[in-house]
Design a protein around this motif. Structure first.
Motif, PDB file in Angstrom:
ATOM      1  N   ASP A 109       0.856  -1.181   0.000  1.00 51.33           N
ATOM      2  CA  ASP A 109       0.000   0.000   0.000  1.00 51.33           C
ATOM      3  C   ASP A 109       0.892   1.230   0.000  1.00 51.33           C
ATOM      4  N   ARG A 110       0.299   2.414  -0.077  1.00 55.43           N
ATOM      5  CA  ARG A 110       1.058   3.643   0.074  1.00 55.43           C
ATOM      6  C   ARG A 110       0.095   4.737   0.543  1.00 55.43           C
ATOM      7  N   PHE A 111       0.635   5.788   1.123  1.00 49.25           N
ATOM      8  CA  PHE A 111      -0.192   6.879   1.602  1.00 49.25           C
ATOM      9  C   PHE A 111      -0.449   7.889   0.488  1.00 49.25           C
ATOM     10  N   VAL A 112      -1.675   8.389   0.468  1.00 50.13           N
ATOM     11  CA  VAL A 112      -2.075   9.407  -0.494  1.00 50.13           C
ATOM     12  C   VAL A 112      -2.761  10.553   0.243  1.00 50.13           C
ATOM     13  N   LEU A 113      -2.783  11.685  -0.409  1.00 47.06           N
ATOM     14  CA  LEU A 113      -3.523  12.838   0.091  1.00 47.06           C
ATOM     15  C   LEU A 113      -4.856  12.879  -0.644  1.00 47.06           C
ATOM     16  N   VAL A 114      -5.950  12.885   0.101  1.00 45.07           N
ATOM     17  CA  VAL A 114      -7.289  12.934  -0.486  1.00 45.07           C
ATOM     18  C   VAL A 114      -7.851  14.326  -0.261  1.00 45.07           C
ATOM     19  N   SER A 115      -8.302  14.953  -1.328  1.00 38.25           N
ATOM     20  CA  SER A 115      -8.893  16.292  -1.221  1.00 38.25           C
ATOM     21  C   SER A 115     -10.022  16.420  -2.229  1.00 38.25           C
ATOM     22  N   ARG A 116     -10.866  17.407  -2.009  1.00 32.73           N
ATOM     23  CA  ARG A 116     -12.003  17.617  -2.901  1.00 32.73           C
ATOM     24  C   ARG A 116     -11.533  18.267  -4.208  1.00 32.73           C
ATOM     25  N   ILE A 117     -12.017  17.760  -5.325  1.00 32.71           N
ATOM     26  CA  ILE A 117     -11.679  18.333  -6.623  1.00 32.71           C
ATOM     27  C   ILE A 117     -12.156  19.792  -6.685  1.00 32.71           C
ATOM     28  N   GLY A 118     -11.261  20.679  -7.134  1.00 34.81           N
ATOM     29  CA  GLY A 118     -11.612  22.085  -7.260  1.00 34.81           C
ATOM     30  C   GLY A 118     -11.490  22.888  -5.989  1.00 34.81           C
ATOM     31  N   ASP A 119     -10.911  22.270  -4.946  1.00 29.13           N
ATOM     32  CA  ASP A 119     -10.804  22.951  -3.661  1.00 29.13           C
ATOM     33  C   ASP A 119      -9.546  23.822  -3.566  1.00 29.13           C
ATOM     34  N   GLY A 120      -8.714  23.790  -4.587  1.00 27.94           N
ATOM     35  CA  GLY A 120      -7.537  24.648  -4.601  1.00 27.94           C
ATOM     36  C   GLY A 120      -6.318  24.079  -3.908  1.00 27.94           C
ATOM     37  N   LEU A 121      -6.417  22.868  -3.385  1.00 25.51           N
ATOM     38  CA  LEU A 121      -5.263  22.241  -2.732  1.00 25.51           C
ATOM     39  C   LEU A 121      -4.381  21.597  -3.787  1.00 25.51           C
ATOM     40  N   ASP A 122      -3.151  22.065  -3.895  1.00 30.99           N
ATOM     41  CA  ASP A 122      -2.229  21.539  -4.898  1.00 30.99           C
ATOM     42  C   ASP A 122      -0.813  21.565  -4.325  1.00 30.99           C
ATOM     43  N   PRO A 123      -0.241  20.399  -4.023  1.00 33.50           N
ATOM     44  CA  PRO A 123       1.112  20.347  -3.461  1.00 33.50           C
ATOM     45  C   PRO A 123       2.151  21.036  -4.336  1.00 33.50           C
ATOM     46  N   ASP A 124       1.877  21.155  -5.637  1.00 32.13           N
ATOM     47  CA  ASP A 124       2.835  21.786  -6.545  1.00 32.13           C
ATOM     48  C   ASP A 124       2.732  23.310  -6.565  1.00 32.13           C
ATOM     49  N   VAL A 125       1.702  23.844  -5.921  1.00 30.14           N
ATOM     50  CA  VAL A 125       1.515  25.295  -5.880  1.00 30.14           C
ATOM     51  C   VAL A 125       1.908  25.801  -4.489  1.00 30.14           C
ATOM     52  N   LYS A 126       2.966  26.569  -4.430  1.00 29.17           N
ATOM     53  CA  LYS A 126       3.479  27.050  -3.158  1.00 29.17           C
ATOM     54  C   LYS A 126       2.429  27.872  -2.419  1.00 29.17           C
ATOM     55  N   GLY A 127       2.229  27.526  -1.150  1.00 27.12           N
ATOM     56  CA  GLY A 127       1.311  28.267  -0.299  1.00 27.12           C
ATOM     57  C   GLY A 127      -0.143  27.850  -0.396  1.00 27.12           C
ATOM     58  N   SER A 128      -0.467  26.958  -1.324  1.00 24.89           N
ATOM     59  CA  SER A 128      -1.880  26.594  -1.502  1.00 24.89           C
ATOM     60  C   SER A 128      -2.424  25.771  -0.332  1.00 24.89           C
ATOM     61  N   MET A 129      -1.522  25.181   0.475  1.00 27.14           N
ATOM     62  CA  MET A 129      -1.979  24.346   1.588  1.00 27.14           C
ATOM     63  C   MET A 129      -1.744  24.983   2.954  1.00 27.14           C
ATOM     64  N   THR A 130      -1.109  26.123   2.992  1.00 23.15           N
ATOM     65  CA  THR A 130      -0.803  26.776   4.257  1.00 23.15           C
ATOM     66  C   THR A 130      -2.077  27.083   5.047  1.00 23.15           C
ATOM     67  N   GLY A 131      -2.091  26.603   6.292  1.00 26.02           N
ATOM     68  CA  GLY A 131      -3.234  26.860   7.171  1.00 26.02           C
ATOM     69  C   GLY A 131      -4.415  25.943   6.970  1.00 26.02           C
ATOM     70  N   ARG A 132      -4.358  25.071   5.976  1.00 26.71           N
ATOM     71  CA  ARG A 132      -5.466  24.130   5.731  1.00 26.71           C
ATOM     72  C   ARG A 132      -5.331  22.939   6.675  1.00 26.71           C
ATOM     73  N   THR A 133      -6.436  22.314   6.999  1.00 22.48           N
ATOM     74  CA  THR A 133      -6.432  21.211   7.957  1.00 22.48           C
ATOM     75  C   THR A 133      -6.276  19.870   7.245  1.00 22.48           C
ATOM     76  N   ILE A 134      -5.512  18.967   7.876  1.00 19.12           N
ATOM     77  CA  ILE A 134      -5.305  17.630   7.336  1.00 19.12           C
ATOM     78  C   ILE A 134      -5.698  16.596   8.389  1.00 19.12           C
ATOM     79  N   GLY A 135      -6.544  15.670   8.004  1.00 18.09           N
ATOM     80  CA  GLY A 135      -6.997  14.623   8.909  1.00 18.09           C
ATOM     81  C   GLY A 135      -5.969  13.507   9.028  1.00 18.09           C
ATOM     82  N   LEU A 136      -5.559  13.215  10.275  1.00 20.99           N
ATOM     83  CA  LEU A 136      -4.625  12.130  10.570  1.00 20.99           C
ATOM     84  C   LEU A 136      -5.181  11.316  11.737  1.00 20.99           C
ATOM     85  N   VAL A 137      -4.585  10.166  11.992  1.00 24.85           N
ATOM     86  CA  VAL A 137      -5.056   9.302  13.066  1.00 24.85           C
ATOM     87  C   VAL A 137      -4.348   9.655  14.368  1.00 24.85           C
ATOM     88  N   LEU A 138      -5.111   9.789  15.430  1.00 26.85           N
ATOM     89  CA  LEU A 138      -4.600  10.172  16.737  1.00 26.85           C
ATOM     90  C   LEU A 138      -3.490   9.233  17.195  1.00 26.85           C
TER      91      LEU A 138
END
Length: 245
Positions: A109-138
């Motif tokens: 298996d491998r880990f992936v980032l799941v996000s809503r299409i059109g939500d503006g989250l793009d790892p290749d765009v600098k600053g697009s994820m700053t301050g956004r929340t990411i769900g992880l397991v406690l």
């Protein structure tokens, strides 16, 4: 009298066989699909059932849930009275595979980032994820991913399991989720959401799901390991595992 003696002999032999049987607890801290579904089925349950069908000597395997912290504590104390399914050496600081015995991987298996299409989250765009929340397991540590999360300015938002995180994402309570690809694809397929969310590969190595076996259970390892090595060529198992893709 002859019939009675025959019956008693069969009963005695059956009792001896039962007395010699060994139940092996197979522990998992997973409580999310497709690994574990409603505590009664899923990839892990099917694999345990498959192993029991192989009749490995006197061994009978039993899948048992154990919270991750208790599982970790039992391993550290050396009080683990069974084996553990779905782990990898890197999660237990055992890359050299010296602390525990490890089978070959039965799933990759491998880990992936799941996000809503059109939500503006793009790892290749600098600053697009700053301050956004990411769900992880406690309580989980994500080797190779934690540093990436920090670099991109994402804010950790924990839940008790991966499918809870995916549900929070569906409801808009987090912006994205880091999750095993098999879990993400199964969730999106069963909820008919594949056209609404996108998956992006995350850094870090692949997840190799193996059996962790304490050295005290070496006899179990020697019976189990050859079967796990052959799973990739076992058509019965491949059909069973294919249900969860």
């Amino acid at each position: 009298m002859r019939v009675s003696l025959t019956f008693l002999l069969a009963l005695l032999l059956g009792c001896c066989a039962m007395a010699k049987a060994e139940v092996v607890n197979v522990y998992t801290s997973a409580n999310f699909a497709p690994l574990v579904i409603n505590n009664t089925r899923g990839l892990y349950s099917d694999l345990v059932e498959h192993l029991n069908q192989q009749r490995l000597g006197n061994l009978t395997f039993k899948l048992t849930y154990l919270p991750r912290k208790r599982l970790q504590l039992k391993l550290e104390e050396g009080s683990m009275d069974g084996i553990v399914i779905g782990m990898m050496p890197q999660w237990f600081d055992d890359v050299a595979q010296q602390k525990y015995l490890w089978t070959a991987p039965f799933a990759i298996d491998r880990f992936v980032l799941v996000s809503r299409i059109g939500d503006g989250l793009d790892p290749d765009v600098k600053g697009s994820m700053t301050g956004r929340t990411i769900g992880l397991v406690l309580g989980y540590v994500y080797p190779g991913i934690d540093a990436w999360i920090a670099r991109n300015g994402l804010v950790r938002n924990d839940a008790l399991s991966e499918d809870i995180n995916l549900e929070k994402l569906r409801l808009g309570r987090v912006d994205c989720v880091a999750v095993a690809e098999s879990v993400a694809r199964y969730y999106l397929k069963t909820h008919a959401l594949a056209d609404q969310f996108q998956l992006t590969d995350l850094p870090g190595q692949q997840t190799e799901r193996r059996f962790l076996i304490p050295h005290a259970k070496a006899a179990v390892y020697h019976k189990l390991a050859p079967v796990i090595r052959k799973l990739k060529d076992d058509p019965v198992w491949l059909r069973s595992a294919g249900k969860y893709r």
